[in-house]
Design a protein around this motif. Sequence first.
Motif, PDB file in Angstrom:
ATOM      1  N   VAL A  52       0.858  -1.183   0.000  1.00 39.65           N
ATOM      2  CA  VAL A  52       0.000   0.000   0.000  1.00 39.65           C
ATOM      3  C   VAL A  52       0.894   1.233   0.000  1.00 39.65           C
ATOM      4  CG1 VAL A  52      -1.800   1.280   1.223  1.00 39.65           C
ATOM      5  CG2 VAL A  52      -1.794  -1.234   1.275  1.00 39.65           C
ATOM      6  N   LYS A  53       0.668   2.118  -0.972  1.00 39.83           N
ATOM      7  CA  LYS A  53       1.411   3.371  -1.062  1.00 39.83           C
ATOM      8  C   LYS A  53       0.426   4.521  -0.957  1.00 39.83           C
ATOM      9  CE  LYS A  53       5.646   2.129  -1.793  1.00 39.83           C
ATOM     10  NZ  LYS A  53       6.644   2.431  -0.794  1.00 39.83           N
ATOM     11  N   TYR A  54       0.765   5.521  -0.145  1.00 41.07           N
ATOM     12  CA  TYR A  54      -0.097   6.678   0.051  1.00 41.07           C
ATOM     13  C   TYR A  54       0.697   7.954  -0.239  1.00 41.07           C
ATOM     14  CZ  TYR A  54      -2.716  10.360   2.361  1.00 41.07           C
ATOM     15  OH  TYR A  54      -3.386  11.520   2.623  1.00 41.07           O
ATOM     16  N   ARG A  55       0.070   8.873  -0.946  1.00 41.85           N
ATOM     17  CA  ARG A  55       0.643  10.190  -1.200  1.00 41.85           C
ATOM     18  C   ARG A  55      -0.453  11.221  -1.017  1.00 41.85           C
ATOM     19  NH1 ARG A  55       4.449   8.093  -0.225  1.00 41.85           N
ATOM     20  NH2 ARG A  55       6.180   7.481  -1.502  1.00 41.85           N
ATOM     21  N   SER A  56      -0.171  12.239  -0.197  1.00 38.63           N
ATOM     22  CA  SER A  56      -1.162  13.291   0.012  1.00 38.63           C
ATOM     23  C   SER A  56      -1.127  14.299  -1.138  1.00 38.63           C
ATOM     24  CB  SER A  56      -0.922  13.996   1.346  1.00 38.63           C
ATOM     25  OG  SER A  56       0.358  14.582   1.370  1.00 38.63           O
ATOM     26  N   LYS A  57       0.029  14.405  -1.800  1.00 42.70           N
ATOM     27  CA  LYS A  57       0.163  15.310  -2.941  1.00 42.70           C
ATOM     28  C   LYS A  57       0.841  14.564  -4.078  1.00 42.70           C
ATOM     29  CE  LYS A  57       0.653  19.230   0.124  1.00 42.70           C
ATOM     30  NZ  LYS A  57       1.528  20.277   0.640  1.00 42.70           N
ATOM     31  N   SER A  58       0.393  14.817  -5.295  1.00 50.10           N
ATOM     32  CA  SER A  58       0.948  14.084  -6.429  1.00 50.10           C
ATOM     33  C   SER A  58       1.947  14.908  -7.235  1.00 50.10           C
ATOM     34  CB  SER A  58      -0.186  13.598  -7.342  1.00 50.10           C
ATOM     35  OG  SER A  58      -0.905  14.696  -7.849  1.00 50.10           O
ATOM     36  N   GLN A  59       2.394  16.021  -6.691  1.00 53.32           N
ATOM     37  CA  GLN A  59       3.295  16.875  -7.459  1.00 53.32           C
ATOM     38  C   GLN A  59       4.655  16.223  -7.712  1.00 53.32           C
ATOM     39  OE1 GLN A  59       2.989  19.531  -3.745  1.00 53.32           O
ATOM     40  NE2 GLN A  59       4.506  20.511  -5.010  1.00 53.32           N
ATOM     41  N   HIS A  60       5.021  15.208  -6.923  1.00 53.55           N
ATOM     42  CA  HIS A  60       6.281  14.496  -7.142  1.00 53.55           C
ATOM     43  C   HIS A  60       6.044  13.094  -7.685  1.00 53.55           C
ATOM     44  CE1 HIS A  60       8.553  17.690  -5.277  1.00 53.55           C
ATOM     45  NE2 HIS A  60       7.733  17.654  -4.232  1.00 53.55           N
ATOM     46  N   GLY A  61       4.883  12.854  -8.214  1.00 53.47           N
ATOM     47  CA  GLY A  61       4.533  11.554  -8.774  1.00 53.47           C
ATOM     48  C   GLY A  61       3.396  10.906  -8.004  1.00 53.47           C
ATOM     49  N   SER A  62       2.771   9.970  -8.648  1.00 54.40           N
ATOM     50  CA  SER A  62       1.638   9.289  -8.023  1.00 54.40           C
ATOM     51  C   SER A  62       2.135   8.266  -7.004  1.00 54.40           C
ATOM     52  CB  SER A  62       0.797   8.582  -9.083  1.00 54.40           C
ATOM     53  OG  SER A  62       1.495   7.466  -9.596  1.00 54.40           O
ATOM     54  N   ALA A  63       1.240   7.809  -6.171  1.00 57.60           N
ATOM     55  CA  ALA A  63       1.584   6.812  -5.161  1.00 57.60           C
ATOM     56  C   ALA A  63       2.110   5.535  -5.821  1.00 57.60           C
ATOM     57  CB  ALA A  63       0.361   6.512  -4.302  1.00 57.60           C
ATOM     58  N   ILE A  64       1.513   5.149  -6.918  1.00 59.61           N
ATOM     59  CA  ILE A  64       1.910   3.928  -7.614  1.00 59.61           C
ATOM     60  C   ILE A  64       3.325   4.040  -8.178  1.00 59.61           C
ATOM     61  CG2 ILE A  64       1.388   2.540  -9.666  1.00 59.61           C
ATOM     62  CD1 ILE A  64      -1.589   2.954  -8.937  1.00 59.61           C
ATOM     63  N   GLU A  65       3.720   5.223  -8.603  1.00 58.67           N
ATOM     64  CA  GLU A  65       5.062   5.416  -9.156  1.00 58.67           C
ATOM     65  C   GLU A  65       6.163   5.206  -8.115  1.00 58.67           C
ATOM     66  OE1 GLU A  65       4.278   8.621 -12.721  1.00 58.67           O
ATOM     67  OE2 GLU A  65       4.408   9.375 -10.656  1.00 58.67           O
ATOM     68  N   PHE A  66       5.819   5.241  -6.832  1.00 58.82           N
ATOM     69  CA  PHE A  66       6.814   5.058  -5.784  1.00 58.82           C
ATOM     70  C   PHE A  66       7.130   3.584  -5.522  1.00 58.82           C
ATOM     71  CE2 PHE A  66       6.044   9.458  -5.149  1.00 58.82           C
ATOM     72  CZ  PHE A  66       7.227   9.951  -4.608  1.00 58.82           C
ATOM     73  N   PHE A  67       6.471   2.678  -6.227  1.00 62.27           N
ATOM     74  CA  PHE A  67       6.785   1.246  -6.143  1.00 62.27           C
ATOM     75  C   PHE A  67       7.736   0.926  -7.294  1.00 62.27           C
ATOM     76  CE2 PHE A  67       5.578  -3.357  -6.442  1.00 62.27           C
ATOM     77  CZ  PHE A  67       5.982  -3.718  -5.178  1.00 62.27           C
ATOM     78  N   HIS A  68       8.948   1.444  -7.183  1.00 59.71           N
ATOM     79  CA  HIS A  68       9.940   1.317  -8.256  1.00 59.71           C
ATOM     80  C   HIS A  68      10.635  -0.045  -8.179  1.00 59.71           C
ATOM     81  CE1 HIS A  68      12.559   2.420  -4.939  1.00 59.71           C
ATOM     82  NE2 HIS A  68      11.794   3.483  -4.763  1.00 59.71           N
ATOM     83  N   ALA A  69      11.530  -0.304  -9.120  1.00 63.06           N
ATOM     84  CA  ALA A  69      12.148  -1.618  -9.286  1.00 63.06           C
ATOM     85  C   ALA A  69      12.850  -2.120  -8.026  1.00 63.06           C
ATOM     86  CB  ALA A  69      13.118  -1.593 -10.461  1.00 63.06           C
ATOM     87  N   SER A  70      13.608  -1.272  -7.349  1.00 64.43           N
ATOM     88  CA  SER A  70      14.320  -1.744  -6.150  1.00 64.43           C
ATOM     89  C   SER A  70      13.345  -2.070  -5.021  1.00 64.43           C
ATOM     90  CB  SER A  70      15.373  -0.741  -5.703  1.00 64.43           C
ATOM     91  OG  SER A  70      14.785   0.460  -5.283  1.00 64.43           O
ATOM     92  N   LYS A  71      12.292  -1.285  -4.873  1.00 63.88           N
ATOM     93  CA  LYS A  71      11.271  -1.560  -3.858  1.00 63.88           C
ATOM     94  C   LYS A  71      10.558  -2.868  -4.183  1.00 63.88           C
ATOM     95  CE  LYS A  71       8.333  -0.879  -0.498  1.00 63.88           C
ATOM     96  NZ  LYS A  71       8.684  -1.228   0.863  1.00 63.88           N
ATOM     97  N   LYS A  72      10.280  -3.091  -5.465  1.00 64.44           N
ATOM     98  CA  LYS A  72       9.603  -4.315  -5.881  1.00 64.44           C
ATOM     99  C   LYS A  72      10.472  -5.542  -5.586  1.00 64.44           C
ATOM    100  CE  LYS A  72       7.218  -6.539  -9.687  1.00 64.44           C
ATOM    101  NZ  LYS A  72       6.832  -6.498 -11.084  1.00 64.44           N
ATOM    102  N   ARG A  73      11.776  -5.450  -5.828  1.00 68.55           N
ATOM    103  CA  ARG A  73      12.684  -6.573  -5.540  1.00 68.55           C
ATOM    104  C   ARG A  73      12.679  -6.900  -4.045  1.00 68.55           C
ATOM    105  NH1 ARG A  73      15.803  -4.040  -9.401  1.00 68.55           N
ATOM    106  NH2 ARG A  73      17.043  -2.974  -7.822  1.00 68.55           N
ATOM    107  N   LYS A  74      12.740  -5.872  -3.203  1.00 64.72           N
ATOM    108  CA  LYS A  74      12.713  -6.091  -1.756  1.00 64.72           C
ATOM    109  C   LYS A  74      11.381  -6.716  -1.323  1.00 64.72           C
ATOM    110  CE  LYS A  74      14.506  -3.169   1.108  1.00 64.72           C
ATOM    111  NZ  LYS A  74      14.802  -1.961   1.873  1.00 64.72           N
ATOM    112  N   PHE A  75      10.299  -6.248  -1.929  1.00 66.44           N
ATOM    113  CA  PHE A  75       8.970  -6.767  -1.597  1.00 66.44           C
ATOM    114  C   PHE A  75       8.860  -8.241  -2.003  1.00 66.44           C
ATOM    115  CE2 PHE A  75       4.408  -7.333  -1.926  1.00 66.44           C
ATOM    116  CZ  PHE A  75       3.942  -6.652  -0.820  1.00 66.44           C
ATOM    117  N   GLU A  76       9.335  -8.570  -3.203  1.00 69.14           N
ATOM    118  CA  GLU A  76       9.312  -9.957  -3.672  1.00 69.14           C
ATOM    119  C   GLU A  76      10.136 -10.852  -2.747  1.00 69.14           C
ATOM    120  OE1 GLU A  76      10.755  -9.341  -7.638  1.00 69.14           O
ATOM    121  OE2 GLU A  76       8.731  -9.212  -8.476  1.00 69.14           O
ATOM    122  N   SER A  77      11.278 -10.354  -2.298  1.00 64.48           N
ATOM    123  CA  SER A  77      12.133 -11.106  -1.386  1.00 64.48           C
ATOM    124  C   SER A  77      11.416 -11.365  -0.059  1.00 64.48           C
ATOM    125  CB  SER A  77      13.439 -10.342  -1.154  1.00 64.48           C
ATOM    126  OG  SER A  77      14.247 -11.013  -0.233  1.00 64.48           O
ATOM    127  N   ALA A  78      10.731 -10.359   0.461  1.00 64.14           N
ATOM    128  CA  ALA A  78       9.969 -10.521   1.704  1.00 64.14           C
ATOM    129  C   ALA A  78       8.842 -11.535   1.519  1.00 64.14           C
ATOM    130  CB  ALA A  78       9.417  -9.175   2.171  1.00 64.14           C
TER     131      ALA A  78
END
Length: 92
Positions: free
Chosen positions: A26-52
């Motif tokens: 679950v990703k939450y962003r109160s403001k989207s001026q630096h990208g959407s919440a979904i964009e913060f699930f980048h490749a390195s975060k996804k690898r760590k999540f898959e490992s967990a």
Amino acid sequence: MQNYRCRTGEIDLIMQDGDELVFVEVKYRSKSQHGSAIEFFHASKKRKFESAAMHYMQEKGFNPSIIPHRIDLVGIEGNGQKQQNINWLKSV
């Protein structure tokens, strides 16, 4: 189950959809001026999540090649005073 933590990462939610095990980030962003919440699930975060997720399955004795499983991403945008936009992406 909520908030599974291990040395390789953290899983926000673990659910079941039919016979499929679902690991949810679950990703939450109160403001989207630096990208959407979904964009913060980048490749390195996804690898760590898959490992967990694999660590969880090993810990519980689940064979990942036999037990159907997937990773979902929930992006929530907006603050508590305004309408929130929720996007649930399956099998990211």
